[in-house]
Write a protein that holds these residues in place. Structure first.
Motif, mmCIF file in Angstrom:
data_model
loop_
_atom_site.group_PDB
_atom_site.id
_atom_site.type_symbol
_atom_site.label_atom_id
_atom_site.label_comp_id
_atom_site.label_asym_id
_atom_site.label_seq_id
_atom_site.Cartn_x
_atom_site.Cartn_y
_atom_site.Cartn_z
ATOM 1 N N ALA A 224 0.829 -1.207 0.000
ATOM 2 C CA ALA A 224 0.000 0.000 0.000
ATOM 3 C C ALA A 224 0.862 1.256 0.000
ATOM 4 O O ALA A 224 0.573 2.221 -0.718
ATOM 5 C CB ALA A 224 -0.932 -0.004 1.215
ATOM 6 N N VAL A 225 1.929 1.252 0.805
ATOM 7 C CA VAL A 225 2.818 2.412 0.854
ATOM 8 C C VAL A 225 3.522 2.589 -0.495
ATOM 9 O O VAL A 225 3.688 3.720 -0.978
ATOM 10 C CB VAL A 225 3.845 2.257 1.995
ATOM 11 N N MET A 226 3.910 1.491 -1.122
ATOM 12 C CA MET A 226 4.559 1.584 -2.429
ATOM 13 C C MET A 226 3.622 2.235 -3.448
ATOM 14 O O MET A 226 4.036 3.109 -4.211
ATOM 15 C CB MET A 226 4.999 0.201 -2.920
ATOM 16 N N ASP A 227 2.368 1.840 -3.463
ATOM 17 C CA ASP A 227 1.406 2.456 -4.386
ATOM 18 C C ASP A 227 1.272 3.949 -4.127
ATOM 19 O O ASP A 227 1.221 4.759 -5.068
ATOM 20 C CB ASP A 227 0.037 1.779 -4.259
ATOM 21 N N GLN A 228 1.220 4.341 -2.858
ATOM 22 C CA GLN A 228 1.096 5.755 -2.514
ATOM 23 C C GLN A 228 2.319 6.535 -2.967
ATOM 24 O O GLN A 228 2.214 7.655 -3.481
ATOM 25 C CB GLN A 228 0.903 5.909 -1.005
ATOM 26 N N GLN A 229 3.497 5.959 -2.772
ATOM 27 C CA GLN A 229 4.727 6.648 -3.161
ATOM 28 C C GLN A 229 4.851 6.767 -4.679
ATOM 29 O O GLN A 229 5.338 7.777 -5.193
ATOM 30 C CB GLN A 229 5.945 5.921 -2.579
ATOM 31 N N ILE A 230 4.410 5.753 -5.389
ATOM 32 C CA ILE A 230 4.430 5.838 -6.852
ATOM 33 C C ILE A 230 3.525 6.969 -7.313
ATOM 34 O O ILE A 230 3.905 7.790 -8.160
ATOM 35 C CB ILE A 230 4.010 4.495 -7.479
ATOM 36 N N ASP A 231 2.320 7.048 -6.763
ATOM 37 C CA ASP A 231 1.398 8.124 -7.130
ATOM 38 C C ASP A 231 2.015 9.489 -6.834
ATOM 39 O O ASP A 231 1.876 10.438 -7.619
ATOM 40 C CB ASP A 231 0.078 7.985 -6.369
ATOM 41 N N LYS A 324 10.244 -5.636 -6.845
ATOM 42 C CA LYS A 324 10.557 -5.701 -8.272
ATOM 43 C C LYS A 324 9.402 -5.220 -9.146
ATOM 44 O O LYS A 324 9.609 -4.858 -10.306
ATOM 45 C CB LYS A 324 10.949 -7.121 -8.665
ATOM 46 N N SER A 325 8.200 -5.227 -8.595
ATOM 47 C CA SER A 325 7.045 -4.770 -9.373
ATOM 48 C C SER A 325 6.969 -3.248 -9.452
ATOM 49 O O SER A 325 6.135 -2.707 -10.182
ATOM 50 C CB SER A 325 5.747 -5.313 -8.759
ATOM 51 N N PHE A 326 7.837 -2.571 -8.693
ATOM 52 C CA PHE A 326 7.804 -1.111 -8.659
ATOM 53 C C PHE A 326 7.940 -0.512 -10.054
ATOM 54 O O PHE A 326 7.166 0.370 -10.445
ATOM 55 C CB PHE A 326 8.917 -0.576 -7.752
ATOM 56 N N SER A 327 8.932 -0.974 -10.794
ATOM 57 C CA SER A 327 9.230 -0.364 -12.095
ATOM 58 C C SER A 327 8.036 -0.435 -13.035
ATOM 59 O O SER A 327 7.678 0.555 -13.682
ATOM 60 C CB SER A 327 10.441 -1.038 -12.730
ATOM 61 N N GLN A 328 7.410 -1.605 -13.110
ATOM 62 C CA GLN A 328 6.257 -1.747 -14.001
ATOM 63 C C GLN A 328 5.096 -0.879 -13.527
ATOM 64 O O GLN A 328 4.447 -0.215 -14.332
ATOM 65 C CB GLN A 328 5.827 -3.204 -14.086
ATOM 66 N N ARG A 329 4.852 -0.873 -12.219
ATOM 67 C CA ARG A 329 3.762 -0.054 -11.682
ATOM 68 C C ARG A 329 4.010 1.422 -11.976
ATOM 69 O O ARG A 329 3.097 2.155 -12.379
ATOM 70 C CB ARG A 329 3.633 -0.267 -10.162
ATOM 71 N N TYR A 330 5.250 1.842 -11.738
ATOM 72 C CA TYR A 330 5.571 3.244 -11.979
ATOM 73 C C TYR A 330 5.423 3.586 -13.456
ATOM 74 O O TYR A 330 4.824 4.619 -13.804
ATOM 75 C CB TYR A 330 6.991 3.574 -11.505
ATOM 76 N N GLU A 331 5.973 2.770 -14.331
ATOM 77 C CA GLU A 331 5.912 3.054 -15.762
ATOM 78 C C GLU A 331 4.473 3.164 -16.244
ATOM 79 O O GLU A 331 4.141 4.040 -17.046
ATOM 80 C CB GLU A 331 6.658 1.965 -16.550
ATOM 81 N N GLU A 332 3.623 2.280 -15.779
ATOM 82 C CA GLU A 332 2.219 2.329 -16.192
ATOM 83 C C GLU A 332 1.565 3.638 -15.772
ATOM 84 O O GLU A 332 0.862 4.288 -16.559
ATOM 85 C CB GLU A 332 1.458 1.141 -15.597
ATOM 86 N N LYS A 333 1.810 4.057 -14.523
ATOM 87 C CA LYS A 333 1.192 5.291 -14.039
ATOM 88 C C LYS A 333 1.829 6.524 -14.661
ATOM 89 O O LYS A 333 1.144 7.518 -14.925
ATOM 90 C CB LYS A 333 1.265 5.342 -12.506
ATOM 91 N N TRP A 334 3.146 6.469 -14.908
ATOM 92 C CA TRP A 334 3.817 7.609 -15.536
ATOM 93 C C TRP A 334 3.312 7.792 -16.960
ATOM 94 O O TRP A 334 3.021 8.912 -17.388
ATOM 95 C CB TRP A 334 5.326 7.387 -15.523
ATOM 96 N N HIS A 335 3.194 6.716 -17.710
ATOM 97 C CA HIS A 335 2.708 6.822 -19.082
ATOM 98 C C HIS A 335 1.261 7.301 -19.123
ATOM 99 O O HIS A 335 0.888 8.101 -19.995
ATOM 100 C CB HIS A 335 2.856 5.486 -19.810
ATOM 101 N N ALA A 336 0.455 6.836 -18.174
ATOM 102 C CA ALA A 336 -0.930 7.319 -18.113
ATOM 103 C C ALA A 336 -0.956 8.814 -17.832
ATOM 104 O O ALA A 336 -1.743 9.563 -18.431
ATOM 105 C CB ALA A 336 -1.702 6.551 -17.043
ATOM 106 N N MET A 337 -0.080 9.271 -16.916
ATOM 107 C CA MET A 337 0.004 10.700 -16.602
ATOM 108 C C MET A 337 0.448 11.510 -17.812
ATOM 109 O O MET A 337 -0.143 12.548 -18.151
ATOM 110 C CB MET A 337 0.966 10.908 -15.434
ATOM 111 N N MET A 338 1.476 11.036 -18.510
ATOM 112 C CA MET A 338 1.968 11.759 -19.676
ATOM 113 C C MET A 338 0.920 11.787 -20.785
ATOM 114 O O MET A 338 0.804 12.774 -21.526
ATOM 115 C CB MET A 338 3.261 11.129 -20.181
ATOM 116 N N GLY A 339 0.151 10.720 -20.890
ATOM 117 C CA GLY A 339 -0.937 10.706 -21.856
ATOM 118 C C GLY A 339 -1.954 11.797 -21.572
ATOM 119 O O GLY A 339 -2.448 12.467 -22.489
ATOM 120 N N LYS A 340 -2.240 12.033 -20.296
ATOM 121 C CA LYS A 340 -3.172 13.095 -19.923
ATOM 122 C C LYS A 340 -2.573 14.467 -20.233
ATOM 123 O O LYS A 340 -3.299 15.380 -20.652
ATOM 124 C CB LYS A 340 -3.528 12.981 -18.445
#
Length: 484
Positions: A224-231, A324-340
């Motif tokens: 949960a903390v990892m998700d919050q930090q990625i956001d 190890k899932s951090f990178s994929q989670r971050y990339e997905e959210k970063w690309h979604a943000m850049m798309g916006k």
């Protein structure tokens, strides 16, 4: 029952075992006087803002708030990679206020005097750094990025000695909590599994109550903390914010931005941008913030291993798999943000290249990060030489074609872009000018004008608006400082 000013204190953190904090009262000051008072935040908290605004002494050691039980919190921190025992060296937590909206908020005084963790420091703060924290934290808030808030800056009437005597001040900081990765590092260092488990249970109850029934509470909390930090970091990257000192003691488990010493906003796009005077190796550069966040989360995972599984190897495997899932989670959210930021709905295979090519062009052209995205919203681009280049024109045609394939009309794309691309950020040169005027000349007009400009950062502004302009060559800020 609320106090005369509307405070309702329920101080749960101090019910935890004593190693996590130390009783400590703020020290009195000579002549407390409000420099800034956040009337809007006070009202959000259900406080009597009119009554409070007439009593600056309440935010110093001169007149303790009814119901407060002041403490200094203990924590550790990897500072530039080196683990150090820290704690609140110049901050004192008054307690937890329960607002009319049901939110629990820490009320902390920063610069309120020495604590058991001051490590030889004076525990005081200068006016300039406290105004910086007020400006930046409130700017992040209106930019829709999770952050601690600033209720007030109170001048003390006393000088603090840094390189030279400076006017002293106290910041009243408001936070969902001040629990940090460093708090868990400190608890783990006590070699007391029961203490660490209490801290896990407390953090879950306070910030992640949905996890109370989790089979593996420590692992669930880490996820949960990892998700919050990625956001949070994706939010920083969206607006070009550079924290500057992303140590583990500055990583909150609530997912809020905290501690705004040498932080700054990027003008020209460059992933290697660094402003902090103490970050000589670029560890916390703009483009390094995601990887450093993952590194900091690794340190958090280390504190929880004994609670994730009794078998050390099994615990390491679980933590490593999650991290190890951090990178994929971050990339997905970063690309979604850049798309916006580019007004894209849905996703296409070409989108990654479209985003990457624009950023490459911006880097090569030293293009302003904030203004470039805002310029794209206009029906016609500003008459700037960089927009006439063949490289940009080719990219622009590809982007226009992609917008044409959106599942929604162009107006929806432009609205999406307006909501994710601010027109105004706290430009570093304007922040420095405001702080200098306040500290050197007791002139708060530039600070108040900047706050007013930042109040509605997504509103359209004229291209020549001074708050949209990057620094002129003689105004550029190359270094920012902690102020400690």
């Amino acid at each position: 029952m609320p106090s005369a000013f509307g405070f309702r204190f329920d101080n749960t953190y101090r019910r935890l075992p004593a190693p996590l904090f130390s009783d400590c009262s703020p020290q009195s000051v000579s002549t407390p006087q409000f420099v800034l008072f956040n009337d809007r935040l006070a009202q959000e908290m259900g406080l009597d803002s009119k009554a409070l605004s007439a009593h600056p002494e309440m935010f110093t050691g001169n007149a303790p708030l009814e119901g407060s039980e002041p403490i200094a919190q203990a924590y550790a921190g990897h500072q530039f990679g080196n683990l150090t025992m820290l704690g609140d060296g110049r901050a004192i937590l008054l307690g937890e206020h329960l607002g009319d909206d049901g939110q629990r908020r820490d009320i902390q005084l920063k610069g309120a005097g020495r604590t058991p963790f001051s490590r030889g420091g004076d525990g005081r703060a200068a006016l300039g750094p406290m105004l910086r924290e007020y400006l930046i934290s409130e700017a992040l808030h209106v930019l829709n990025i999770p952050t601690t808030r600033s209720l007030a800056v109170t001048a003390t009437g006393d000088s603090v000695l840094r390189e030279s005597p400076l006017p002293g001040a106290i910041l009243t900081r408001v936070a969902a909590s001040h629990i940090r990765v460093g708090t868990f590092q400190y608890a783990a260092g006590q070699q007391d599994p029961a203490l660490l488990e209490q801290l896990v249970d407390y953090t879950i109850a306070r910030h992640y109550p949905a996890l109370k029934g989790a089979e593996n509470k420590a692992l669930a909390l880490f996820e949960a903390v990892m998700d919050q930090q990625i956001d949070l970091v994706v939010g920083w990257m969206r607006v070009g914010f550079i924290h500057g000192v992303l140590n583990t003691d500055n990583v909150t488990l609530s997912g809020e931005s905290i501690d705004f010493g040498p932080c700054a906003f990027m003008d020209s796009f460059d992933p290697n941008t660094v402003f902090s005077s103490i970050d000589r190796q670029g560890r916390y550069a703009y483009g390094n913030q995601p990887s450093i966040t993952q590194w900091n989360l690794g340190r958090f995972a280390e504190t929880l291993l004994g609670l994730m599984d009794e078998n050390t190897d099994a615990a390491i495997e679980k933590a490593t798999h999650s991290l190890k899932s951090f990178s994929q989670r971050y990339e997905e959210k970063w690309h979604a943000m850049m798309g916006k930021k580019l007004g894209l709905f849905g996703s296409e295979a070409e989108d990654d290249a479209l985003i990457a090519d624009l950023l490459t062009w911006m880097h090569e052209q030293n293009a302003d990060y904030t203004n470039t995205f805002r310029d794209l919203i206009n029906e016609s681009l500003p008459d700037r030489e960089q927009y006439q280049s063949d490289a940009f024109q080719h990219w622009h045609q590809r982007w226009q074609a992609r917008l044409g394939r959106n599942r929604k009309p162009l107006a929806s794309s432009l609205c999406l872009m307006r909501n994710h691309n601010p027109a105004v950020i706290p430009r570093n040169h304007l922040v420095e000018q405001a702080l200098e005027a306040a500290s050197d000349n007791n002139d708060l007009a530039p600070t108040r004008a900047l706050l007013a400009a930042l109040a509605d950062p997504y509103a359209d502004r004229d291209i020549d608006d001074p708050y949209r302009q990057p620094a002129a060559p003689g105004e550029r800020v190359y270094q920012t400082f902690c102020g400690t």
